[in-house]
Scaffold this active site. Structure first.
Site, PDB file in Angstrom:
ATOM      1  N   LYS A  15      14.216  -0.123  11.096  1.00  0.00           N
ATOM      2  CA  LYS A  15      14.337  -1.593  11.347  1.00  0.00           C
ATOM      3  C   LYS A  15      15.659  -2.068  10.515  1.00  0.00           C
ATOM      4  CE  LYS A  15      10.327  -2.972  10.000  1.00  0.00           C
ATOM      5  NZ  LYS A  15       9.638  -1.851   9.614  1.00  0.00           N
ATOM      6  N   ARG A  90       4.507 -10.120   8.517  1.00  0.00           N
ATOM      7  CA  ARG A  90       3.691  -8.904   8.839  1.00  0.00           C
ATOM      8  C   ARG A  90       2.083  -9.082   8.887  1.00  0.00           C
ATOM      9  NH1 ARG A  90       7.516  -5.316   5.483  1.00  0.00           N
ATOM     10  NH2 ARG A  90       6.667  -3.477   4.934  1.00  0.00           N
ATOM     11  N   ARG A 129      13.784   9.949   2.819  1.00  0.00           N
ATOM     12  CA  ARG A 129      14.936   8.924   2.760  1.00  0.00           C
ATOM     13  C   ARG A 129      15.490   8.770   1.222  1.00  0.00           C
ATOM     14  NH1 ARG A 129      13.099   2.981   4.877  1.00  0.00           N
ATOM     15  NH2 ARG A 129      11.689   2.882   2.971  1.00  0.00           N
ATOM     16  N   ARG A 162      13.154   5.443  -3.152  1.00  0.00           N
ATOM     17  CA  ARG A 162      12.431   4.351  -3.434  1.00  0.00           C
ATOM     18  C   ARG A 162      10.977   4.919  -3.914  1.00  0.00           C
ATOM     19  NH1 ARG A 162      12.258   0.226   1.730  1.00  0.00           N
ATOM     20  NH2 ARG A 162      10.112   0.255   1.048  1.00  0.00           N
ATOM     21  N   ARG A 173       1.034   2.762   3.336  1.00  0.00           N
ATOM     22  CA  ARG A 173       1.896   1.874   4.063  1.00  0.00           C
ATOM     23  C   ARG A 173       1.501   1.749   5.349  1.00  0.00           C
ATOM     24  NH1 ARG A 173       7.501   3.421   1.876  1.00  0.00           N
ATOM     25  NH2 ARG A 173       8.055   2.038   3.143  1.00  0.00           N
TER      26      ARG A 173
HETATM   27  P1  AMP Z   1       9.588  -2.856   3.001  1.00  0.00           P
HETATM   28  O1  AMP Z   1      10.875  -2.652   2.314  1.00  0.00           O
HETATM   29  O2  AMP Z   1       9.762  -3.756   4.377  1.00  0.00           O
HETATM   30  O3  AMP Z   1       9.168  -1.432   3.533  1.00  0.00           O
HETATM   31  O4  AMP Z   1       8.823  -3.548   1.938  1.00  0.00           O
HETATM   32  C1  AMP Z   1       8.517  -2.840   0.885  1.00  0.00           C
HETATM   33  C2  AMP Z   1       7.070  -3.548   0.159  1.00  0.00           C
HETATM   34  O5  AMP Z   1       7.132  -4.855   0.057  1.00  0.00           O
HETATM   35  C3  AMP Z   1       5.718  -3.392   1.250  1.00  0.00           C
HETATM   36  O6  AMP Z   1       5.186  -2.215   1.063  1.00  0.00           O
HETATM   37  C4  AMP Z   1       5.060  -4.715   0.719  1.00  0.00           C
HETATM   38  O7  AMP Z   1       4.290  -4.220  -0.349  1.00  0.00           O
HETATM   39  C5  AMP Z   1       6.324  -5.686   0.265  1.00  0.00           C
HETATM   40  N1  AMP Z   1       6.512  -6.475   1.693  1.00  0.00           N
HETATM   41  C6  AMP Z   1       7.712  -6.635   2.255  1.00  0.00           C
HETATM   42  N2  AMP Z   1       7.498  -7.388   3.278  1.00  0.00           N
HETATM   43  C7  AMP Z   1       6.364  -8.046   3.066  1.00  0.00           C
HETATM   44  C8  AMP Z   1       5.601  -9.087   3.700  1.00  0.00           C
HETATM   45  N3  AMP Z   1       6.188  -9.614   4.759  1.00  0.00           N
HETATM   46  N4  AMP Z   1       4.103  -9.379   3.337  1.00  0.00           N
HETATM   47  C9  AMP Z   1       4.140  -8.879   2.344  1.00  0.00           C
HETATM   48  N5  AMP Z   1       4.458  -7.919   1.795  1.00  0.00           N
HETATM   49  C10 AMP Z   1       5.641  -7.516   2.015  1.00  0.00           C
END
Ligand code: AMP
Length: 221
Positions: A15, A90, A129, A162, A173
Site C-alpha cells: 500500500k 482499519r 523489509r 521496523r 498484525r
Molecule cells: P502500518 O505502518 O500501517 O503497518 O501501521 C503500524 C501500526 O500503527 C499498526 O500495527 C497499528 O498499531 C498502528 N496503526 C496504523 N494505522 C492504524 C489505524 N488505522 N488504526 C489503528 N491502529 C493503526
C-alpha cells in the site's frame, strides 16, 4: 469534488509503495496512519506515548485516538483536492467516521482498491523489509535490495528495520488484519467501491492495474 482513494490490503501488500507512486501522478497527498503514528513516536508526543504499546504488539491503536489524528491531517488545505489513504480506516468504526467527515465536506470515497497478497508472501516480505530513515523509501533484502547494504539508493540515508517487522509481530498484525480490518472488504463491496488488485505482480504491474481502476472509477463518478 476531489479524489479519495482508500487503499486496502494486509500489512506488506504494498500500500505504501503504491501510494507513493500515485502521489506523483494524481497530485494529491499520501496520508499513512502508520507513518503519522511513527512520527509521533519518534517525536515523543503524548499521542505517540499512547500508541507505542499497541504498535509494538501489532495491535490497533484505539479508534478515538486514530480517528482524531487522521481527520485532523486530512482537514489541512493540501487535502482539499483529495487524498490517498493508506492504513486508514482499519475498523468499521473508523470507516464510518471517515464517511461522516467526507459527507460533511460534500466529498465521498472514489474507490477502495484491495491489494491481495497471500499470507506466506506477507511473512516473507515484511521480515525482509528495510525502510530509509530519511526519505521513507522501502526496500526488500530479497526482491529489491539497496545497491549498498544499509544505505538508501535515493537519498543516501540509513536503512532500518521496523520494530514490528519481526516474525512474531508480523503474524499478530496479520491476525489483527483478519479480525478487525477484513470486515471493511464487505463494507466497501456493498457500496460498490471495492476493486480487487493482484498484489503479487511486480510493483509496476500493480501500479498499472491501480491506475486503470482509478481512472475507471473517476469516469464513473
Ligand atoms: P502500518 O505502518 O500501517 O503497518 O501501521 C503500524 C501500526 O500503527 C499498526 O500495527 C497499528 O498499531 C498502528 N496503526 C496504523 N494505522 C492504524 C489505524 N488505522 N488504526 C489503528 N491502529 C493503526
Amino acid at each position: 469534488m476531489g479524489t479519495v482513494i482508500v487503499l486496502l490490503g494486509p500489512p506488506g501488500s504494498g500500500k505504501g509503495t503504491q501510494a507513493k507512486r500515485l502521489v506523483e501522478e494524481l497530485g494529491i497527498p499520501h496520508v499513512s496512519s502508520g507513518d503519522l503514528f511513527r512520527h509521533h513516536l519518534s517525536e515523543g508526543t503524548e499521542l505517540g506515548k499512547r500508541a507505542k504499546s499497541y504498535m509494538e504488539k501489532g495491535e490497533l491503536v484505539p479508534d478515538d485516538v486514530t480517528v482524531d489524528m487522521v481527520i485532523d491531517r486530512i482537514s489541512r488545505p493540501d487535502c482539499e483536492e483529495g487524498v490517498i489513504l493508506d492504513g486508514f480506516p482499519r475498523t468499521l468504526t473508523q470507516a464510518e467516521a471517515l464517511d461522516e467527515e467526507l459527507e460533511e465536506r460534500g466529498q465521498s470515497i472514489t474507490i477502495a482498491p484491495l491489494i491481495q497478497v497471500s499470507d506466506d508472501e506477507v511473512m516473507r516480505r515484511l521480515t525482509a523489509r528495510r525502510v530509509c530513515e530519511d526519505c521513507g523509501a522501502v526496500y526488500n533484502l530479497i526482491f529489491n535490495p539497496p545497491e549498498e547494504e544499509g544505505v538508501c539508493d535515493v537519498c543516501g540515508g540509513d536503512l532500518y528495520q521496523r520494530e514490528d517487522d519481526n516474525p512474531e509481530t508480523v503474524r499478530h498484525r496479520l491476525y489483527t488484519y483478519y479480525k478487525e480490518t477484513s470486515p471493511l472488504i464487505g463494507y466497501y463491496f456493498a457500496r460498490d467501491l471495492l476493486v480487487r488488485i493482484d498484489g503479487e505482480q511486480t510493483v509496476e504491474e500493480v501500479h498499472q492495474d491501480l491506475q486503470e481502476a482509478i481512472k475507471a472509477a473517476k469516469e464513473q463518478g
